[in-house]
Design a protein around this motif. Structure first.
Motif, PDB file in Angstrom:
ATOM      1  N   THR A 215     -76.371 -18.502 -66.597  1.00 46.10           N
ATOM      2  CA  THR A 215     -76.674 -19.182 -67.852  1.00 46.10           C
ATOM      3  C   THR A 215     -78.183 -19.216 -67.997  1.00 46.10           C
ATOM      4  O   THR A 215     -78.872 -19.854 -67.193  1.00 46.10           O
ATOM      5  CB  THR A 215     -76.112 -20.613 -67.866  1.00 46.10           C
ATOM      6  N   GLY A 216     -78.697 -18.510 -68.999  1.00 48.44           N
ATOM      7  CA  GLY A 216     -80.149 -18.399 -69.129  1.00 48.44           C
ATOM      8  C   GLY A 216     -80.712 -17.706 -67.909  1.00 48.44           C
ATOM      9  O   GLY A 216     -80.385 -16.552 -67.631  1.00 48.44           O
ATOM     10  N   ASN A 217     -81.553 -18.397 -67.151  1.00 46.91           N
ATOM     11  CA  ASN A 217     -82.131 -17.833 -65.929  1.00 46.91           C
ATOM     12  C   ASN A 217     -81.603 -18.520 -64.668  1.00 46.91           C
ATOM     13  O   ASN A 217     -82.258 -18.496 -63.627  1.00 46.91           O
ATOM     14  CB  ASN A 217     -83.660 -17.937 -65.980  1.00 46.91           C
ATOM     15  N   LYS A 218     -80.419 -19.112 -64.772  1.00 47.08           N
ATOM     16  CA  LYS A 218     -79.804 -19.789 -63.639  1.00 47.08           C
ATOM     17  C   LYS A 218     -78.565 -19.030 -63.172  1.00 47.08           C
ATOM     18  O   LYS A 218     -77.692 -18.691 -63.978  1.00 47.08           O
ATOM     19  CB  LYS A 218     -79.397 -21.222 -64.010  1.00 47.08           C
ATOM     20  N   LEU A 219     -78.493 -18.772 -61.882  1.00 50.52           N
ATOM     21  CA  LEU A 219     -77.316 -18.162 -61.270  1.00 50.52           C
ATOM     22  C   LEU A 219     -76.568 -19.238 -60.495  1.00 50.52           C
ATOM     23  O   LEU A 219     -77.142 -19.915 -59.637  1.00 50.52           O
ATOM     24  CB  LEU A 219     -77.715 -17.028 -60.324  1.00 50.52           C
ATOM     25  N   LYS A 220     -75.289 -19.397 -60.800  1.00 53.88           N
ATOM     26  CA  LYS A 220     -74.453 -20.396 -60.129  1.00 53.88           C
ATOM     27  C   LYS A 220     -73.253 -19.698 -59.517  1.00 53.88           C
ATOM     28  O   LYS A 220     -72.511 -19.012 -60.213  1.00 53.88           O
ATOM     29  CB  LYS A 220     -74.011 -21.463 -61.136  1.00 53.88           C
TER      30      LYS A 220
END
Length: 250
Positions: A215-220
């Protein structure tokens, strides 16, 4: 549309008799292999309600899509496999805004042996298997516990049940819709600053024991109940994740 190539894309091989067992397997395989994503919106590539274009994107180019694309194409596969299915309109629930507009979401009703099932491969984090439209009955799925009830005289409602708390997912009507009926909302979700799809790029794929999401620049990454999060530093790293985690080569 080449249904055999489509089945290869979702890694399904086996019998194709149109029954509930096949529908369950197709939905799960689709979810595990075709990501929910809005990347074209952020690449400024228009998404059109054209089955040939969607087939090329998802099946031949190994991409994903959002509900109009994913459920739009999955609906065509179901028809090709002789299922009795129809497109329906749904309105997604938001805690801040309530329910969205008509055609906010595209879902599918499949009729098998006189019973109706809600099938959906385009809602992101949702059920692995279709939900029987059985009012008031708790239904357990690998991805959670769900309940379908009546919202009002016109709409049915899908709810997720967690720790005794019931949270709406969306409301829907059973009336059959045409693909072009979704055109206005498909454009809205690509262009309006009020659409959550225009806010951030998103790509998400469930796994057999968790989920991978950017999501955007976040990796989960969630795996067996454990979650790790990290920041994506640049576009090179982003494209590496697309290739390594989602098998998308840009």
């Amino acid at each position: 549309m080449d249904k055999e190539k489509y089945l290869d894309r979702i890694k399904y091989s086996g019998k194709s008799k149109p029954n509930l067992d096949l529908l369950k397997k197709l939905q799960k395989q689709h979810l595990l292999n075709v990501p929910f994503e809005n990347l074209d919106i952020h690449y400024n590539i228009p998404i059109e309600l054209n089955i040939d274009r969607i087939y090329k994107k998802i099946v031949l180019n190994n991409r994903g899509g959002f509900c109009y694309e994913l459920n739009g194409l999955f609906f065509e596969l179901l028809l090709a496999l002789n299922f009795e299915a129809k497109r329906i309109s749904a309105r997604v629930y938001s805690q801040e805004k309530g329910y969205g507009e008509e055609f906010d979401h595209f879902a599918i009703i499949v009729k098998i042996d006189g019973e109706e099932y809600l099938s959906d491969v385009g809602f992101g984090d949702f059920t692995f298997e279709p939900l029987k439209i059985d009012i008031g009955k708790i239904q357990n799925d690998e991805c959670g516990t769900y309940l379908i009830d009546k919202y009002d005289e016109k709409y049915f409602r899908v709810n997720k049940v967690e720790n005794g708390k019931i949270t709406p997912e969306y409301i829907f009507q059973k009336e059959k819709k045409d693909f072009n009926d979704y055109q206005e909302m498909c454009k809205y979700h690509q262009t309006s600053p009020d659409s959550h799809f225009t806010q951030k790029r998103l790509i998400s794929l469930p796994t057999t024991n968790g989920r991978i999401t950017i999501t955007g620049n976040k990796l989960k990454i969630t795996e067996s109940g454990s979650t790790t999060e990290s920041e994506i530093k640049n576009e090179i790293e982003f494209r590496q994740h697309l290739r390594n985690l989602f098998n998308i080569i840009e």
